[in-house]
Write an enzyme that holds these catalytic residues in place. Sequence first.
Site, PDB file in Angstrom:
ATOM      1  N   HIS A 120       0.872  -1.180   0.000  1.00 16.26           N
ATOM      2  CA  HIS A 120       0.000   0.000   0.000  1.00 16.26           C
ATOM      3  C   HIS A 120       0.910   1.232   0.000  1.00 16.26           C
ATOM      4  O   HIS A 120       2.040   1.172   0.503  1.00 16.26           O
ATOM      5  CB  HIS A 120      -0.837  -0.067   1.280  1.00 16.26           C
ATOM      6  CG  HIS A 120      -1.875   0.991   1.433  1.00 16.26           C
ATOM      7  ND1 HIS A 120      -1.583   2.260   1.871  1.00 16.26           N
ATOM      8  CD2 HIS A 120      -3.214   0.962   1.235  1.00 16.26           C
ATOM      9  CE1 HIS A 120      -2.700   2.961   1.945  1.00 16.26           C
ATOM     10  NE2 HIS A 120      -3.713   2.204   1.554  1.00 16.26           N
ATOM     11  N   ASP A 197       3.121  -4.841   7.628  1.00 22.22           N
ATOM     12  CA  ASP A 197       1.912  -4.013   7.597  1.00 22.22           C
ATOM     13  C   ASP A 197       0.707  -4.949   7.769  1.00 22.22           C
ATOM     14  O   ASP A 197       0.344  -5.684   6.846  1.00 22.22           O
ATOM     15  CB  ASP A 197       1.869  -3.269   6.252  1.00 22.22           C
ATOM     16  CG  ASP A 197       0.517  -2.596   5.994  1.00 22.22           C
ATOM     17  OD1 ASP A 197      -0.408  -2.762   6.812  1.00 22.22           O
ATOM     18  OD2 ASP A 197       0.406  -1.913   4.951  1.00 22.22           O
ATOM     19  N   GLN A 200      -4.617  -5.237   6.819  1.00 22.49           N
ATOM     20  CA  GLN A 200      -5.703  -6.100   6.320  1.00 22.49           C
ATOM     21  C   GLN A 200      -5.701  -7.461   6.996  1.00 22.49           C
ATOM     22  O   GLN A 200      -6.434  -8.357   6.591  1.00 22.49           O
ATOM     23  CB  GLN A 200      -5.557  -6.301   4.801  1.00 22.49           C
ATOM     24  CG  GLN A 200      -5.668  -5.035   3.996  1.00 22.49           C
ATOM     25  CD  GLN A 200      -7.076  -4.448   4.024  1.00 22.49           C
ATOM     26  OE1 GLN A 200      -8.057  -5.139   4.333  1.00 22.49           O
ATOM     27  NE2 GLN A 200      -7.188  -3.167   3.725  1.00 22.49           N
ATOM     28  N   LYS A 223     -10.052  -1.160  10.389  1.00 24.23           N
ATOM     29  CA  LYS A 223     -10.227  -2.254   9.422  1.00 24.23           C
ATOM     30  C   LYS A 223     -10.593  -3.542  10.146  1.00 24.23           C
ATOM     31  O   LYS A 223     -10.708  -4.605   9.536  1.00 24.23           O
ATOM     32  CB  LYS A 223      -8.945  -2.442   8.624  1.00 24.23           C
ATOM     33  CG  LYS A 223      -8.587  -1.144   7.896  1.00 24.23           C
ATOM     34  CD  LYS A 223      -7.796  -1.350   6.673  1.00 24.23           C
ATOM     35  CE  LYS A 223      -7.263  -0.053   6.155  1.00 24.23           C
ATOM     36  NZ  LYS A 223      -7.996   0.422   4.983  1.00 24.23           N
ATOM     37  N   CYS A 362      -4.975   2.711  -3.513  1.00 22.43           N
ATOM     38  CA  CYS A 362      -3.714   3.171  -2.889  1.00 22.43           C
ATOM     39  C   CYS A 362      -2.593   2.143  -3.055  1.00 22.43           C
ATOM     40  O   CYS A 362      -1.779   1.943  -2.154  1.00 22.43           O
ATOM     41  CB  CYS A 362      -3.893   3.487  -1.413  1.00 22.43           C
ATOM     42  SG  CYS A 362      -5.040   4.815  -1.114  1.00 22.43           S
TER      43      CYS A 362
HETATM   44  N1  PMP Z   1      -1.792  -0.782   4.416  1.00 25.43           N
HETATM   45  C1  PMP Z   1      -2.803  -1.469   3.876  1.00 25.43           C
HETATM   46  C2  PMP Z   1      -2.547  -2.840   3.326  1.00 25.43           C
HETATM   47  C3  PMP Z   1      -4.070  -0.903   3.814  1.00 25.43           C
HETATM   48  O1  PMP Z   1      -5.074  -1.591   3.263  1.00 25.43           O
HETATM   49  C4  PMP Z   1      -4.278   0.392   4.338  1.00 25.43           C
HETATM   50  C5  PMP Z   1      -5.641   1.057   4.275  1.00 25.43           C
HETATM   51  N2  PMP Z   1      -6.262   0.957   3.028  1.00 25.43           N
HETATM   52  C6  PMP Z   1      -3.197   1.047   4.914  1.00 25.43           C
HETATM   53  C7  PMP Z   1      -1.975   0.433   4.933  1.00 25.43           C
HETATM   54  C8  PMP Z   1      -3.342   2.411   5.513  1.00 25.43           C
HETATM   55  O2  PMP Z   1      -4.130   2.326   6.653  1.00 25.43           O
HETATM   56  P1  PMP Z   1      -4.717   3.641   7.326  1.00 25.43           P
HETATM   57  O3  PMP Z   1      -5.367   4.430   6.239  1.00 25.43           O
HETATM   58  O4  PMP Z   1      -5.692   3.111   8.323  1.00 25.43           O
HETATM   59  O5  PMP Z   1      -3.572   4.343   7.962  1.00 25.43           O
END
Ligand code: PMP
Length: 404
Positions: A120, A197, A200, A223, A362
């Site tokens: 991401h 990370d 998910q 999430k 993203c």
């Molecule tokens: N990493 C992953 C794999 C994500 O799916 C997301 C959120 N879409 C993020 C990081 C960023 O998370 P946040 O917007 O809650 O900071």
Amino acid sequence: MTDDIRKAFPILQETINGHPLIYMDNAATTQKPRQVIDAISRYYLHQNANVHRGVHTLSQKATDLFEASREEVRSFLNAPSTEEIIFVRGVTEGINLIAASFGRSQLNAGDEIILSGMEHHANIVPWQMLARELKFSIKVIPFNDRGELDLEAYQEAFSPRTRLVGVVHVSNVLGTVNPVKEMTAIAHEHGVPILVDGAQAIAHEKVDLQDLDCDMYVVSGHKAYAPTGIGALYVKKKHLESWPPYHGGGEMIEEVAFGKYPTFASLPYRFEAGTPHMSGVVGFAEALRFIRNTGYDVIQAHEQKLLEHGRRQLSAIPGLTFYGDAERKTSIFSFLIKGIHPLDIGSFLDARGIAVRTGHHCAQPVMQRYGIPGTARASLTIYNTTDEVDYLAESLRDLVKLFT
Ligand code: PMP
């Protein structure tokens, strides 16, 4: 079973555009069970005061609740110590903290870090910003058409200058569950710390940090059924002890005086400047209790059933291509339908009350890897049903008819 779980989520009673809400955008954010909403209300109705400051009873109560929530996060993730659990706004802030603290103090010109090609932007951009300044380079682990990382290329990416590995536990586009335990062992063979990370992951996968043995792990509460604006960063104490603070301000100091450098509070408070998101922390702990009480065996059995059912139903749609078909994956369907723009898919489904996400999610490098501008993504979770999947498939068939 699913009926009881659905009842726990009041928003699922909503209608959207005259249709019952079918919420399939869980990778963006999940809905919240009543017990989380109630915990937040209870906090403001009965428990609110600033933490760690007051001698008064309410402040002590709020502090106890706050610290009990930290213990809930620790035990949920099976981290060794609450000193290693830092409350952050989410994965984005957690990784920016790592980049600003570890990265800025320990990376040098000519160093290298390794990131997976399915990260991401939250685990790419902070490193690119720092790399430009400090002049280190970023190596990328490629992945195959099914969305599985190339572990041989990963092994080969290490050099004596490698200082960090960063990998997403579960891809938010492809649903791939990466072999992070194996990847951690490989990083450690090279004496390199690894950041995972987990944005998910925790709604779907049991995470045992002592078993994984990774050096850093970061999650976003929202999430996994918790409110937005709260998450946790785990960092092994042996690293954290030598990291400089991230934000400066109240709560993170021991002593401040003009004319000398401040001294800092103990772990983890040194990394938590300012008044924290107290109600968020309380809601976060409650969401983890919800997951714990539901049980990962139940969650996984249900979601894998949805995955199998969805694969069968959606693959019968003319012109539909899936992106992400890894051996181990969560119930995420990223797809395109020949001749139909993903935005049109999203709008058509929305008119029927079905919430899916469209675009690059993203993760633009994933789109570049497949040579596509974006996908439509239906990300399912514990409260979705096979009937909803059938309705999604039926709606997509109608959409295809409309376009042909
Ligand atoms: N990493 C992953 C794999 C994500 O799916 C997301 C959120 N879409 C993020 C990081 C960023 O998370 P946040 O917007 O809650 O900071």
